[in-house]
Design an enzyme around this catalytic site. Structure first.
Site, short mmCIF file in Angstrom:
data_model
loop_
_atom_site.label_atom_id
_atom_site.label_comp_id
_atom_site.label_asym_id
_atom_site.label_seq_id
_atom_site.Cartn_x
_atom_site.Cartn_y
_atom_site.Cartn_z
N MET A 30 0.62 -1.25 0.44
CA MET A 30 -0.20 -0.24 -0.18
C MET A 30 1.01 1.30 0.01
O MET A 30 0.81 2.69 -0.07
CB MET A 30 -0.57 0.07 1.06
CG MET A 30 -2.03 -0.94 0.89
SD MET A 30 -3.41 -0.81 1.91
CE MET A 30 -2.99 -0.27 3.91
N ALA A 32 4.47 3.94 0.86
CA ALA A 32 4.83 4.48 2.34
C ALA A 32 6.29 3.25 2.42
O ALA A 32 6.17 2.70 3.88
CB ALA A 32 3.97 5.33 3.63
N GLY A 36 11.08 -3.46 5.24
CA GLY A 36 10.31 -4.34 5.03
C GLY A 36 9.57 -4.34 3.85
O GLY A 36 10.48 -6.35 3.49
N HIS A 37 9.72 -3.81 2.98
CA HIS A 37 8.93 -3.97 1.71
C HIS A 37 10.37 -4.42 0.97
O HIS A 37 10.58 -5.22 -0.22
CB HIS A 37 8.30 -2.74 1.04
CG HIS A 37 7.18 -2.82 2.30
ND1 HIS A 37 6.86 -1.27 3.00
CD2 HIS A 37 5.71 -2.57 2.03
CE1 HIS A 37 5.66 -1.45 2.95
NE2 HIS A 37 5.05 -2.64 2.45
N GLN A 61 -10.19 -2.26 2.71
CA GLN A 61 -10.22 -2.86 4.13
C GLN A 61 -9.99 -1.70 5.29
O GLN A 61 -9.62 -1.71 6.60
CB GLN A 61 -8.93 -3.09 3.92
CG GLN A 61 -7.62 -2.28 3.57
CD GLN A 61 -5.98 -3.04 3.63
OE1 GLN A 61 -6.17 -3.71 1.73
NE2 GLN A 61 -4.79 -3.10 4.13
N GLY A 148 4.89 -10.10 4.13
CA GLY A 148 5.64 -10.04 4.99
C GLY A 148 5.21 -10.74 6.62
O GLY A 148 4.00 -11.26 6.19
N LYS A 150 3.61 -9.04 9.00
CA LYS A 150 2.76 -8.55 10.15
C LYS A 150 1.82 -9.32 9.44
O LYS A 150 0.33 -10.00 9.50
CB LYS A 150 3.03 -6.95 9.67
CG LYS A 150 1.30 -6.11 9.61
CD LYS A 150 2.00 -4.70 9.31
CE LYS A 150 1.81 -4.22 7.87
NZ LYS A 150 0.71 -4.02 7.42
N ASP A 151 1.53 -9.35 7.31
CA ASP A 151 0.16 -10.03 6.82
C ASP A 151 0.19 -11.26 7.29
O ASP A 151 -1.15 -11.88 7.08
CB ASP A 151 0.90 -9.56 5.58
CG ASP A 151 0.60 -8.55 4.52
OD1 ASP A 151 0.16 -7.75 5.19
OD2 ASP A 151 1.84 -8.62 4.07
#
Length: 152
Positions: A30, A32, A36-37, A61, A148, A150-151
């Site tokens: 998304m 930003a 991590g990306h 979402q 990631g 987090k997902d």
């Protein structure tokens, strides 16, 4: 690195013989972007011939319109970061109307998972994520996708 903004442009790119015959890795984001990306893109590049990174703030979402409105959008900074890293072949930055030409009414079943932790405070969040991932997979048609922790 190419910047593609419409599903028609993406389809044309994806149908090139050299792309069609290769392994395409996909990193949905998304925007930003952060370290991590970039690590996901590193992983994608190691096992893919071409890497597509999407930057799309998904409205389905967000159950709070203020959260959607305030979500950080810094596409110029994201593009510069991806250029600097040098491992992305395509940045796909679609408009909402390209991803959702009509409202998505599909309901995904998560059992109790969408009722705990984040789901307990954000009704519809997981369904919105599932909708956009499904739509982006249909548009990008990747062989591999990278998410990631987090997902998870």
């Amino acid at each position: 690195m190419e910047i593609i903004k419409t599903k028609e442009e993406l389809k044309k790119y994806r149908n090139r013989p050299e792309i069609n015959a290769s392994v395409v890795g996909f990193v949905p984001t998304m925007g930003a972007l952060h370290q991590g990306h970039l690590s996901l893109i590193d992983s994608a590049k190691k096992v893919s011939d071409f890497v597509v990174v999407s930057i799309f703030v998904n409205p389905t979402q967000f159950n709070d319109p203020n959260d959607l409105r305030n979500y950080p959008r810094v596409p110029e900074k994201d593009i510069a970061l991806l250029k600097e890293q040098g491992k992305t072949d395509v940045i796909f930055i679609p408009e909402v109307s390209d991803v959702y030409p009509e409202p998505d009414t599909r309901i995904f079943e998560f059992g109790n998972l969408d009722k705990v932790m984040e789901g307990a405070h954000r009704p519809g969040h997981f369904n919105g994520v599932a909708q956009v991932v499904s739509k982006l997979f249909d548009l990008v048609n990747p062989h591999k996708a990278f998410f990631g922790q987090k997902d998870f």
